[in-house]
Structures are given as structure tokens and as C-alpha cells.
Design a protein around this motif. Structure first.
Motif, PDB file in Angstrom:
ATOM      1  N   LEU A 224      -0.053   9.913   6.776  1.00 13.41           N
ATOM      2  CA  LEU A 224      -1.030   8.961   6.438  1.00 13.41           C
ATOM      3  C   LEU A 224      -0.766   7.617   7.352  1.00 13.41           C
ATOM      4  O   LEU A 224       0.403   7.442   7.999  1.00 13.41           O
TER       5      LEU A 224
ATOM      6  N   GLU B   2      -9.727  15.285   3.656  1.00 10.25           N
ATOM      7  CA  GLU B   2      -8.610  15.990   3.175  1.00 10.25           C
ATOM      8  C   GLU B   2      -7.503  14.960   2.433  1.00 10.25           C
ATOM      9  O   GLU B   2      -6.736  15.326   1.774  1.00 10.25           O
ATOM     10  N   ASN B   3      -7.617  13.601   2.941  1.00  6.08           N
ATOM     11  CA  ASN B   3      -6.460  12.775   2.548  1.00  6.08           C
ATOM     12  C   ASN B   3      -7.260  11.490   1.587  1.00  6.08           C
ATOM     13  O   ASN B   3      -6.614  10.677   1.204  1.00  6.08           O
TER      14      ASN B   3
ATOM     15  N   SER C 264      -6.022   0.218  10.947  1.00  8.02           N
ATOM     16  CA  SER C 264      -4.741   1.155  10.580  1.00  8.02           C
ATOM     17  C   SER C 264      -4.725   2.199  11.780  1.00  8.02           C
ATOM     18  O   SER C 264      -5.998   2.676  12.213  1.00  8.02           O
ATOM     19  N   SER C 265      -3.616   2.504  12.338  1.00 11.25           N
ATOM     20  CA  SER C 265      -3.590   3.609  13.313  1.00 11.25           C
ATOM     21  C   SER C 265      -3.554   5.148  12.457  1.00 11.25           C
ATOM     22  O   SER C 265      -2.635   5.107  11.767  1.00 11.25           O
ATOM     23  N   ILE C 266      -4.448   6.123  13.082  1.00 13.15           N
ATOM     24  CA  ILE C 266      -4.156   7.417  12.649  1.00 13.15           C
ATOM     25  C   ILE C 266      -3.979   8.265  13.827  1.00 13.15           C
ATOM     26  O   ILE C 266      -4.804   7.676  14.941  1.00 13.15           O
TER      27      ILE C 266
ATOM     28  N   GLN D  62       4.889   5.077  14.895  1.00 16.39           N
ATOM     29  CA  GLN D  62       4.581   3.944  15.687  1.00 16.39           C
ATOM     30  C   GLN D  62       5.742   3.191  16.142  1.00 16.39           C
ATOM     31  O   GLN D  62       6.032   2.693  17.330  1.00 16.39           O
TER      32      GLN D  62
ATOM     33  N   PRO E 116      -2.357  -2.986   8.888  1.00 15.54           N
ATOM     34  CA  PRO E 116      -1.684  -4.178   9.591  1.00 15.54           C
ATOM     35  C   PRO E 116      -2.156  -5.610   9.212  1.00 15.54           C
ATOM     36  O   PRO E 116      -1.741  -6.560   9.512  1.00 15.54           O
TER      37      PRO E 116
ATOM     38  N   TYR F 253     -10.205  14.608   8.217  1.00 14.56           N
ATOM     39  CA  TYR F 253      -8.862  13.760   7.880  1.00 14.56           C
ATOM     40  C   TYR F 253      -9.131  12.871   6.711  1.00 14.56           C
ATOM     41  O   TYR F 253      -8.551  12.847   5.504  1.00 14.56           O
TER      42      TYR F 253
ATOM     43  N   ARG G  70       2.309   6.842   9.716  1.00 19.44           N
ATOM     44  CA  ARG G  70       2.137   6.627  11.081  1.00 19.44           C
ATOM     45  C   ARG G  70       2.565   5.515  11.714  1.00 19.44           C
ATOM     46  O   ARG G  70       3.144   5.285  12.665  1.00 19.44           O
TER      47      ARG G  70
ATOM     48  N   HIS H 239      -5.258   9.660  -0.651  1.00 19.47           N
ATOM     49  CA  HIS H 239      -4.124   8.854  -0.409  1.00 19.47           C
ATOM     50  C   HIS H 239      -4.670   7.442   0.233  1.00 19.47           C
ATOM     51  O   HIS H 239      -3.872   6.817   0.873  1.00 19.47           O
ATOM     52  N   LEU H 240      -5.920   7.608   0.381  1.00 21.70           N
ATOM     53  CA  LEU H 240      -6.862   6.207   1.307  1.00 21.70           C
ATOM     54  C   LEU H 240      -7.093   5.424   0.392  1.00 21.70           C
ATOM     55  O   LEU H 240      -7.722   5.687  -0.624  1.00 21.70           O
ATOM     56  N   ALA H 241      -6.877   4.193   0.925  1.00 23.25           N
ATOM     57  CA  ALA H 241      -7.714   2.932   0.145  1.00 23.25           C
ATOM     58  C   ALA H 241      -9.042   2.907   1.088  1.00 23.25           C
ATOM     59  O   ALA H 241      -9.210   2.342   2.086  1.00 23.25           O
ATOM     60  N   PHE H 242     -10.257   2.877   0.219  1.00 15.38           N
ATOM     61  CA  PHE H 242     -11.522   2.760   0.937  1.00 15.38           C
ATOM     62  C   PHE H 242     -12.037   1.287   0.452  1.00 15.38           C
ATOM     63  O   PHE H 242     -11.891   0.731  -0.529  1.00 15.38           O
ATOM     64  N   PRO H 243     -12.950   0.589   1.413  1.00 18.98           N
ATOM     65  CA  PRO H 243     -13.276   1.273   2.769  1.00 18.98           C
ATOM     66  C   PRO H 243     -12.189   1.223   3.535  1.00 18.98           C
ATOM     67  O   PRO H 243     -11.218   0.367   3.787  1.00 18.98           O
ATOM     68  N   PHE H 244     -11.750   2.535   4.415  1.00 13.16           N
ATOM     69  CA  PHE H 244     -10.687   2.681   5.028  1.00 13.16           C
ATOM     70  C   PHE H 244     -11.111   2.286   6.564  1.00 13.16           C
ATOM     71  O   PHE H 244     -11.943   3.093   7.120  1.00 13.16           O
ATOM     72  N   ARG H 245     -10.362   1.568   7.027  1.00 15.73           N
ATOM     73  CA  ARG H 245     -10.522   1.162   8.383  1.00 15.73           C
ATOM     74  C   ARG H 245      -9.242   2.006   9.464  1.00 15.73           C
ATOM     75  O   ARG H 245      -8.257   1.527   9.152  1.00 15.73           O
TER      76      ARG H 245
ATOM     77  N   ARG I 121      -5.031  -3.539  -3.490  1.00 17.11           N
ATOM     78  CA  ARG I 121      -4.966  -1.860  -3.283  1.00 17.11           C
ATOM     79  C   ARG I 121      -4.765  -1.685  -1.954  1.00 17.11           C
ATOM     80  O   ARG I 121      -4.140  -0.561  -1.753  1.00 17.11           O
ATOM     81  N   ARG I 122      -5.148  -2.539  -1.035  1.00 17.95           N
ATOM     82  CA  ARG I 122      -4.918  -2.169   0.469  1.00 17.95           C
ATOM     83  C   ARG I 122      -3.550  -2.544   1.019  1.00 17.95           C
ATOM     84  O   ARG I 122      -3.027  -2.444   1.952  1.00 17.95           O
TER      85      ARG I 122
END
Lengths: 442, 442
Positions: free
Chosen positions: A14, B95-96, B38-40, A22, A347, B92, A18, B99-105, A395-396
Motif C-alpha cells: 500500500l 484489489e485494494n 504517492s508511489s506504488i 522507499q 507526500p 491494484y 511503499r 485501503h485507498l483514499a479516493f480520488p487516489f493519486r 482522510r488522506r
């Protein structure tokens, strides 16, 4: 790891996980570069011939082929994904020898693939971070010491528990086994390698059954393999076994040099451990293994050794020494044990809120001004109620929300404390600890 | 590229070339993080089913299988290397999602593999750098503008010539073609996509032969596709063709918004180009392509678009918009054209020389002191004559050599100028431009 990978053995992190990976990669890169190692990458594929020449792990190799084979060209036949970075590096050195300055120091951080049965600490896709030094014809022994100290420094900078680098020497072991009459030293090493897993009795039985060793040979082999000292006292303990061989002397002196310097420069981190065998055939002198103290079951997190004959071009040889850090193995354990935490998942330090939909372009001007000073900034996409925009930031995990009035005055709110004050996009900065996500050792 | 890859289509860089690639990657990472991405990373393999559902490129996919198939498990059947990062990202997200906050960047910088015929600008293994924003159910249109501006900022920070981001909109094109009676809009787009390669006459012939278009339809389709404006004047030019359709109106307005904001924030970088089709079926609105001015033959260096239905989980959809920068394509061109140069080939700033062999450990103390202040340092491995140690540094491109006398006094020599003066390991630093290798635009 709370989540299960959708494909067993192929972990995916996630965003907040990550960030920890990193951080690990950044620390390794920085340490390696401070020690003068150049970055290279090699292609993910090697020819099957190149891969299998050096190991016995054919069952673990992933072959690669075009899905529609009718167009497959000869050059693509027999390709496979690399299972480590040492064999590809040896090929790279031979191919580019005319363009490299020797001794050539390089680091290489890439994915590798092995079709092993997945378990914690053993993935099918995993990242390795390697450092090696390779000479043209000769490579001074001192690099064996230097590389051990470099990885110790790198590992010390990571958010992991204490660790122990265990060092042995193939010459020492081979000289000893030869001297006591066990000629197939590779086979002896393979049995000794199982010492930690199956114990001395079973190893002794193996030596008797497979190699026809007598009681005395078994006793001596096991006595050698159980020597482990945090200083150079292993030398007398080996001498006390009363075995003499030129290769044994050479290995003892090399190992003594590594341990003497390591106890001085990295006290408590490095031990002489005469049970360390390492499976790969290409090691010819020093061998290294590293365990996390209290997590020995995880397996080695950093291994390697000296190889004098891995790479050659005609009669020209390129001896080398190197170590490989198991990044995925380490990161998996950091995550599953909570060794480290991160201050936020994104970030972004600042969300620029919108008072109305026409404010978007001016909000981008604010964001540009902040980014120019290195402050990661997002702009809200729609002018929802401020409460909703603040909840979006919350939330983010974004700590600050920026507001611009119709008259052009700016305010910034720390949404954790609720504190809000006027600010200038051209000069305001968040506190240093909020500029970027910060990794903390738990 | 002076050297030939040992495996066609799988380029590998020398250390000094890799420094330029690393610079490109560092600039992209920094820009993306400043914009809150964010990096993934995703695994290198996808199921063949997942990969092929979204494209017509089955011939280009590399399948992966265990070399010794007798042990292959069901979960590993039908795996292949990903050919882009969009399809893996969509998986991704699904599947996740919990666990992600949208809008997901997110940004994602990884290798991809395609079995295409290699040529300059088209490798079989190549690095892509993607940014995408994905929403849960809805995604405001403004992200289509924001992402274009983000990649423009990223590309402007790279050592490359001027570039042009060409933007079009699928709704505009589909509405227009539907309105003039060409119902198979996907087929029309495939023909229009060839405009730059084969010219308007041949495209016209294709439309007549394959879609039964009449002269009027061909004329209108070509007139639309040849509209290219650096401002919003394309709107009147489309209107002047006298075609009306609701979807056309929607697409015109979206494209107008992108161009209006882009001409304000990144003047000269972005044009409306109504010939841009993009091959991939999943785009549903804005589409992007980018060419290096004067290097149009290289192909697009940054492409992407809006996709409203790529990812879904039951009835829940995740619309997204994103762009992908062809890092290997760019770096190949930077290297082959000499767009950038690097001040030295190694990270090392200082070589600590040895007066005699016993000085090695003290020399390591000097190196440690320098590294603690961020100065990359190596220690000579053997006490050769100083002249040879200096030549060693010179050959590797290391600018400074450090000498310590038997009485403990230190001197440092700039081997480029020959200047030498006394220095303290605890406080001396090289000039700022010598601390690290510096990339200069040629």
C-alpha cells in the motif's frame, strides 16, 4: 502483512508501506554512493545457459517466451528472468570491460524472480540491493573487509533490530576438510550448511552416509563448524584442532584480517562463524551471511562472498567480492513486526481549498508558489463546503489546508490542532517535520 | 547509443549513462511527489486474461512459466509480463479499494516488456513513469487539466529539447463521426491514427474501402483531423464544419477547458490536435500525446488519457485519467543526441591515498569523517606510488586525492588543477559543484 497478495509470492505494498520501502531504498542508495559505488541496472532477462551455468536452481527459474510463438526470433529463444544480480553483473562486466575502470565498484537495486514455495521472507518476486567490486586480473583482499563494513553501515541506518554479520572463508574450510581426508569439500559444505536446520547429529550422519567419513573426520568437521567467536580467538581454536594445510593457513589469515578490522570499526556487528557455507558454487574465499538478532528464522538478510572465477573473457579473469541485501525480505519483516512507522501516507503537505469553482486557477498559483519551495501541494478539484474539503484532507492524511478569501488574503490551517493563521504563499513553510512523510523507528 | 545491446531491444547503460537516467528518474519522482502523487509498484506479472482483456497486443506479450513445469501450480498458469502500468494499476485499485483514499493519486515508475521489433525509441524492455488519478464512482473533469500540467512541469525539468503536448477528446471525435454517419467510430479512429504516417489520401482510401465512407464523409473526417490550434480557436473551426451532436458538444467543451487553462499556465506547450486517436480501447474522453520538437519520428514520449470504465468491482466503477512518460525512449534519445552530459562518471569525490599499507585503517577514519558530511569517498586498496594512486583517481574521474603524512597532517589535491593544500577531515568540503556528479544540458 495484513493483506494477502492476490498472487502468492508476489507482494504489493500500500502507499504507506511503499513509503517505508522507499526509505529503505533511499538509505541504501545514499550509503552506497557515499562509498563510491556507481549505479547500474541489467536487463531482467538472461539466457537460460548463462543462468544455469552458475547454480543448481534450474527448478526455480522463470522462463520467458513470446505468447504468440510463431514470430519468436532465434535471439529470444531460451530467455529467463534473473534469479539474482551477481550472475547478470558478471555478464555485464565481461561485455563492457572495455568501457569500465577497474577495480569497478557498482551497486544494483532490482527485482529478481525465483519460483520457490512462498513463505514469509521468501517471495517469488523480490528486490535485491547488491554491492560488488570487481578487478581486472587481480583484486586486493582488502575489498573483502571494506565491503563487509559498507553493508554494516548501510544496515545500521535502516529501521531494523540489531543484526549479526557472520563471516567464514572457503579456503579455511576447504583446506581443513582436505587435510583431514574429506576430498569432496563441496559436498561437505553442503552438509555443514544444514547445521542450523537439522543439528550436528544429523549432519554427522550425512557425512558418514554420503561421504563415508569416519568418526574422527565427523568429530573434527563438526568441531570446526561449531566455532563462532566475536573476535580473532577462532584462530587459536582452529589451531587447537591440530590440523595443518596451506589453504587452511591462507583462509585463517584472511578471516583474521576481516574480523580484526571489523571488531575495531563495527564492534559487536561481525563474528567469525565457521559453519557458514553458502550454497553457491562460485564463492572461493570470504563468505558472508547476516541475521536479524531474534529473527534468525527469517534467514539471511544479507549474503555474499568472494568469487575469483565467476567472470572471464578468454584468459582474462575478473575476480570480485560482493554482498546482496534482501530488501523485500527486510521490508516484509519491518511491516509485519511494525519496526517502523510513517508520519503520513501521502507526500502532500498542503491542500489548497476552493472557495468557489472559479477559484481553481488562482489556487493553482498558490500551489505553484508552495511547490517552488519544495512543499508538496494539491488543489481541491471541486468547491465543496469547507468542512468537506477539510475532511478530504484529513482522510488522506494531509496536515494543512490553505484558504484564500475573495479579497486575496490567505490563511492556512493545521487540521490536527485546528490552529489557523494568515500566511503568504511566497514565504510560508510548514514545520520541518511536516515537509515530507517522516519514518520513525517504532 | 554507441554500444550495441547484447540482446536486441534490451538496452543496458554504462555507469555514466545510468547517472543521466537516474537524474531523469529523480526529477520525475520529485515533481510527482510535489504534486501529491504517492508511489506504488505492482508485480511484474499479470494473468494473461487480465492483460489481454484490454488491448489487441497479444502478439507482443511475454509469457512467464517455470522452467521445470512439472511443479507448476495452478496459480502460476497463464502469467505474463505487464506491457504497460495502466492495466496493472487498474487491478491494484480494485484489489485494494478498501485501503485507498479516493480520488487516489499515484505515480509508478517501473520496467515494462513488449516483444515488438526493436528500433530506436522502441525497446523490448523499457521504463515507464506513470501518473494517474482514480476516483470512486466519479472523477471531476479538472483532473484532466491538472495531469496535463503536471507532466508538462515534469518534462520541462528534464534535459530535453522543446516538446509539444497534443490533446484531443474521444467524445468530440465519436460525436462527430456518429453525426456524419460513420457509426464504427473505433474503426475510424484506427484509420485516423495513421494520418501522420501514411498521409490524408491513404487514410481517405482506407475509410472508403474498410468503412464504405462516401466522399463527403471522407472530406469531413479529414477536415476534422487536420485541425490543430495552439489556442481555443479549434472550437470555431469545428463548428464551421456544420456538424452537430451532443457528444461532440461535450467533447469540444472539455477540450476547450484543457487548452484554455494550458495556454495560460504553460504557454506554447500544449495544442489541440484533432488527429490524435491513441490506439487503446479504454480511453473515453481526453487523450494526450507528446512529441519532442524536431524529433517527431521518435514517436510519443508521453501519452495517456481519460478512462471511465477500465476498473470496476461489481457495479462500482473507478474512472481515471493518467499519462505515461517513456523514460527509456527519452533517455535513449538524450544519450544518442548528447542532449546532456555529466561532470564525472562516479559518485566519488575523494580518493584517500595510502602512504604505506598499514595506513589503510587510518585512511578509513578520514573517509568516515568525510562521508559524515555527505562527501562520497573511497580509500585506495594498496599503497602504490602516489603517482599511480593519482592516475587511478584520474582514470575513474575522481576529482580529489587526500594524503595523510606519517605525522598525521592532511593535504588534499585537486588533480584537475594540481592545486594542493592542507585540510582537516572534520571540516574540509569540496566546492558545491564537485560534491556530486552534475548533469548539464548540452
Amino acid at each position: 502483512m495484513a493483506r494477502k497478495a492476490s498472487l502468492s509470492g508476489f507482494p504489493e505494498w500500500l502507499p504507506e508501506e511503499r513509503l517505508i520501502e522507499q526509505h529503505v531504498l533511499d538509505v541504501l542508495r545514499r550509503t552506497f554512493e557515499l562509498h563510491g559505488f556507481s549505479s547500474i541496472e541489467t536487463r531482467a532477462v538472461e539466457t537460460v545457459g548463462d543462468l544455469l551455468r552458475k547454480g543448481e536452481i534450474d527448478k526455480e527459474v522463470y522462463a520467458v517466451s513470446r505468447l504468440q510463438a510463431e514470430e519468436a526470433s532465434a535471439s529470444e529463444a531460451g530467455l529467463a528472468l534473473h534469479y539474482d544480480l551477481t550472475v547478470p553483473f558478471a555478464r555485464y562486466v565481461v561485455e563492457n570491460a572495455g568501457h569500465l575502470a577497474f577495480p569497478f565498484r557498482r551497486y544494483q537495486i532490482q527485482k529478481c524472480w525465483r519460483g520457490e514455495r512462498p513463505q514469509e521472507g521468501r517471495a517469488r518476486e523480490f528486490t535485491q540491493a547488491d554491492i560488488d567490486v570487481v578487478g581486472d586480473g587481480v583484486l586486493p583482499f582488502r575489498y573483502d573487509i571494506e565491503l563487509a563494513l559498507t553493508v554494516v553501515e548501510a544496515l545500521e541506518a535502516l529501521p531494523i533490530p540489531d543484526f549479526t554479520l557472520r563471516v567464514n572463508n572457503r579456503k579455511l574450510a576447504e583446506g581443513f576438510y582436505t587435510a583431514i581426508g574429506l576430498q569432496d569439500t563441496a559436498a561437505v559444505l553442503r552438509s555443514i550448511d544444514k547445521l542450523e536446520k537439522i543439528g550436528p547429529e544429523k549432519v554427522g550422519a550425512l557425512l558418514q552416509e554420503e561421504l563415508g567419513a569416519d568418526d574422527d573426520q565427523v568429530r573434527l568437521a563438526l568441531e570446526l563448524a561449531t566455532i563462532r567467536t566475536p573476535d580473532t580467538s577462532f584462530v587459536e581454536r582452529v589451531r587447537a584442532l591440530g590440523v595443518a594445510h596451506e589453504l587452511l593457513d591462507e583462509g585463517l589469515e584472511e578471516l583474521r584480517q576481516v574480523i580484526a578490522e571489523a571488531t575495531r570499526r563495527a564492534p559487536g556487528r561481525v563474528v567469525a562463524d565457521l559453519s557458514i557455507a553458502r550454497g553457491l558454487d562460485y564463492y572461493t574465499g570470504t563468505v558472508y551471511e547476516t541475521v536479524l538478532d531474534g529473527h534468525e528464522g527469517l534467514g539471511s538478510i544479507c549474503s555474499g562472498g568472494r568469487y575469483d572465477a565467476l567472470a572471464h573473457k578468454g584468459s582474462r579473469t575478473f575476480p570480485g567480492v560482493g554482498l546482496s541485501i534482501g530488501v523485500t525480505r527486510l521490508v516484509s519483516r519491518i511491516l509485519s513486526q511494525g519496526f517502523a512507522s510513517v508520519s503520513r501516507a501521502v507526500p502532500t503537505a498542503v491542500l489548497v481549498a476552493l472557495a468557489d469553482d472559479d477559484a481553481w486557477s488562482r489556487a493553482q498559483d498558490v500551489a505553484t508558489a508552495l511547490r517552488q519551495r519544495g512543499i508538496a501541494t494539491e488543489v481541491a478539484a471541486t468547491a465543496e463546503k469547507f468542512g468537506r474539503q477539510i475532511r478530504f484532507a484529513d482522510r488522506r492524511g494531509i496536515p494543512f489546508v490553505w484558504f484564500t478569501d475573495a479579497d486575496g488574503t490567505h490563511e492556512v490551517k493545521d487540521i490536527r490542532s485546528g490552529e489557523q493563521h494568515s500566511a503568504d504563499p511566497a514565504s510560508w513553510s510548514p514545520p520541518a517535520e511536516d515537509v515530507r512523510p517522516v519514518i520513525t523507528i517504532a
